[in-house]
Motif scaffolding. Structure first.
Motif, PDB file in Angstrom:
ATOM      1  N   SER A 276      69.984   8.726  -0.275  1.00 42.52           N
ATOM      2  CA  SER A 276      70.500   7.456  -0.795  1.00 42.52           C
ATOM      3  C   SER A 276      69.710   7.037  -2.026  1.00 42.52           C
ATOM      4  N   GLU A 277      70.363   6.199  -2.825  1.00 47.04           N
ATOM      5  CA  GLU A 277      69.730   5.735  -4.057  1.00 47.04           C
ATOM      6  C   GLU A 277      69.426   4.241  -4.031  1.00 47.04           C
ATOM      7  N   ASN A 278      69.957   3.527  -3.068  1.00 43.89           N
ATOM      8  CA  ASN A 278      69.724   2.079  -3.052  1.00 43.89           C
ATOM      9  C   ASN A 278      68.308   1.767  -2.553  1.00 43.89           C
ATOM     10  N   PRO A 279      67.695   0.703  -3.066  1.00 45.11           N
ATOM     11  CA  PRO A 279      66.369   0.312  -2.563  1.00 45.11           C
ATOM     12  C   PRO A 279      66.444   0.009  -1.063  1.00 45.11           C
ATOM     13  N   CYS A 280      65.459   0.505  -0.336  1.00 40.76           N
ATOM     14  CA  CYS A 280      65.515   0.351   1.116  1.00 40.76           C
ATOM     15  C   CYS A 280      64.099   0.215   1.660  1.00 40.76           C
ATOM     16  N   GLU A 281      63.607  -1.022   1.729  1.00 44.13           N
ATOM     17  CA  GLU A 281      62.281  -1.252   2.285  1.00 44.13           C
ATOM     18  C   GLU A 281      62.179  -2.678   2.812  1.00 44.13           C
ATOM     19  N   VAL A 282      61.354  -2.850   3.792  1.00 45.00           N
ATOM     20  CA  VAL A 282      61.070  -4.172   4.350  1.00 45.00           C
ATOM     21  C   VAL A 282      59.559  -4.288   4.540  1.00 45.00           C
ATOM     22  N   LYS A 283      59.103  -5.529   4.671  1.00 44.86           N
ATOM     23  CA  LYS A 283      57.671  -5.770   4.847  1.00 44.86           C
ATOM     24  C   LYS A 283      57.411  -6.412   6.210  1.00 44.86           C
ATOM     25  N   ILE A 284      56.311  -6.022   6.785  1.00 48.85           N
ATOM     26  CA  ILE A 284      55.865  -6.607   8.057  1.00 48.85           C
ATOM     27  C   ILE A 284      54.481  -7.194   7.828  1.00 48.85           C
ATOM     28  N   TYR A 285      54.317  -8.440   8.229  1.00 48.67           N
ATOM     29  CA  TYR A 285      53.002  -9.068   8.084  1.00 48.67           C
ATOM     30  C   TYR A 285      52.341  -9.147   9.446  1.00 48.67           C
ATOM     31  N   ILE A 286      51.168  -8.530   9.561  1.00 49.70           N
ATOM     32  CA  ILE A 286      50.380  -8.607  10.788  1.00 49.70           C
ATOM     33  C   ILE A 286      49.342  -9.709  10.610  1.00 49.70           C
ATOM     34  N   ASN A 287      49.432 -10.694  11.463  1.00 49.22           N
ATOM     35  CA  ASN A 287      48.628 -11.897  11.364  1.00 49.22           C
ATOM     36  C   ASN A 287      47.123 -11.600  11.512  1.00 49.22           C
ATOM     37  N   PHE A 288      46.343 -12.253  10.628  1.00 54.22           N
ATOM     38  CA  PHE A 288      44.881 -12.200  10.788  1.00 54.22           C
ATOM     39  C   PHE A 288      44.498 -13.136  11.930  1.00 54.22           C
ATOM     40  N   PRO A 289      43.731 -12.660  12.892  1.00 57.75           N
ATOM     41  CA  PRO A 289      43.344 -13.542  13.993  1.00 57.75           C
ATOM     42  C   PRO A 289      42.341 -14.595  13.509  1.00 57.75           C
ATOM     43  N   PRO A 290      42.275 -15.726  14.175  1.00 59.65           N
ATOM     44  CA  PRO A 290      41.318 -16.762  13.776  1.00 59.65           C
ATOM     45  C   PRO A 290      39.875 -16.337  14.101  1.00 59.65           C
ATOM     46  N   ILE A 291      38.943 -17.056  13.507  1.00 56.98           N
ATOM     47  CA  ILE A 291      37.506 -16.796  13.734  1.00 56.98           C
ATOM     48  C   ILE A 291      36.908 -18.009  14.449  1.00 56.98           C
ATOM     49  N   SER A 292      36.251 -17.705  15.539  1.00 60.01           N
ATOM     50  CA  SER A 292      35.649 -18.785  16.337  1.00 60.01           C
ATOM     51  C   SER A 292      34.173 -18.948  15.960  1.00 60.01           C
ATOM     52  N   LYS A 293      33.791 -20.209  15.723  1.00 60.50           N
ATOM     53  CA  LYS A 293      32.377 -20.544  15.488  1.00 60.50           C
ATOM     54  C   LYS A 293      31.982 -21.655  16.458  1.00 60.50           C
ATOM     55  N   LEU A 294      30.781 -21.493  17.059  1.00 60.74           N
ATOM     56  CA  LEU A 294      30.385 -22.406  18.128  1.00 60.74           C
ATOM     57  C   LEU A 294      28.900 -22.755  17.988  1.00 60.74           C
TER      58      LEU A 294
END
Length: 344
Positions: free
Chosen positions: A232-250
């Protein structure tokens, strides 16, 4: 005088007719001869007769025969048997059927051929001709029609669900929206742009489940191939965002203190780089690891004031959750609760 003439005329007419009939009946009719003549494609049979005869025709079966009866025939002078052997006619036989009837029989060697009977000046003529063979229409050679079937170009289509996920969440890759595709090749690229996985999918098996173990933006690229293997010649892509986990400070203030004194446990410095912290789960365990208290704070500044009733070394833990459901690594601090000294 007139009346006498009128009465006399019918009598004279009747007398004349009677005399004519008597003369006709006394005139002798003869079957003189039968002559056959073979043409290129016909057989002619002439039956020579005296005047004052008439005939009838008929067909006989088992075996096949054609018969002609000649009426008012007093004598037969022709041959009684004539061999022919042409156009399906074997023999012509002549006989006296009744005193004034002669019968001619055509013995056939096969089924009835086409023929016709007609009178001529000297008698009767029978003409035979061959059965026309059915016209054979030559079969046309089958024409091979080469119809070039147009192979459509493949159109690639990729969908992912969900498009935003947490680390190690299952993600579905689906190419069922692709058109005219025999197969689709799917590649996965990590946030640094390196290809980390590839899979071939088909219309019969269009889905693939992947798990991504690092945060960041991934790119899923596809290329569909039609029935001829053309990509195929048509553009064919998608993006997946994997979330950055939060950082705990105590932190605990103070880090040690007397029993019965309030201690401030603070997780307000916890953060999330791509979202918001929505709650903090505080737990306190004794030296043996037994859970002795717990508090979940869902409002900033995510703190807890705790009073220890017994002396000992306690482990305080805070786990942070962000608005995408990702959780942080636990943050821990120790607090030493001392027994307050009494002075006298």
């Amino acid at each position: 005088m007139t009346k006498k003439n009128i009465l006399l005329f019918p009598c004279l007419l009747l007398l004349v007719l009677s005399f004519t009939a008597l003369s006709f009946s006394k005139e002798e009719s003869i079957l003189e001869r039968i002559v056959t003549s073979k043409g290129e494609k016909t057989l002619e049979v002439k039956i020579f007769l005296s005047p004052n005869t008439f005939h009838r025709e008929f067909k006989l079966y088992n075996p096949y025969r054609i018969g002609i009866d000649l009426f008012n025939i007093k004598s037969i002078q022709s041959s009684r048997s004539i061999r022919v052997n042409a156009l399906g006619i074997g023999t012509i036989r002549v006989s006296k059927f009744k005193p004034n009837i002669a019968r001619i029989v055509f013995d056939l060697t096969e089924e009835f051929p086409p023929y016709k009977t007609e009178s001529f000046k000297e008698g009767l003529r029978v003409v035979f001709w061959p059965e026309e063979e059915p016209r054979v229409i030559p079969e046309e050679e089958p024409r091979v029609i080469e119809e070039k079937i147009k192979i459509e170009d493949a159109i690639c289509d990729i969908k992912v669900d969900p498009a935003k996920a947490n680390i190690n969440d299952p993600i579905s890759v689906d190419i069922s929206g692709s058109q005219h595709a025999k197969s689709v090749e799917v590649d996965v690229f990590n946030p640094e742009g390196a290809k980390i996985d590839t899979q071939e999918l088909t219309p019969d098996s269009p889905k693939w489940e992947i798990i991504l173990d690092k945060p960041g933006e991934y790119v899923i690229k596809g290329k569909a191939f039609n029935m001829e293997g053309k990509p195929s010649e048509n553009p064919c892509e998608v993006k997946i965002y994997i979330n950055f986990p939060p950082i705990s400070k105590l932190e605990c203030y103070p880090s040690k203190g007397n029993v019965g004194r309030p201690i401030a446990i603070n997780a307000s410095d916890s953060s999330d780089s791509d979202g918001d912290v929505v709650n903090v789960d505080f737990t306190i365990a004794d030296e043996e690891g037994n859970l002795i208290d717990r508090f979940v704070d869902t409002e900033k500044p995510f703190s807890w004031v705790k009073v220890f009733e017994k002396k000992g070394i306690y482990t305080v833990t805070a786990i942070v959750t962000d608005d995408s459901g990702a959780v942080s690594e636990p943050a821990q601090v120790e607090f030493a609760a001392k027994q307050k000294r009494l002075f006298f």
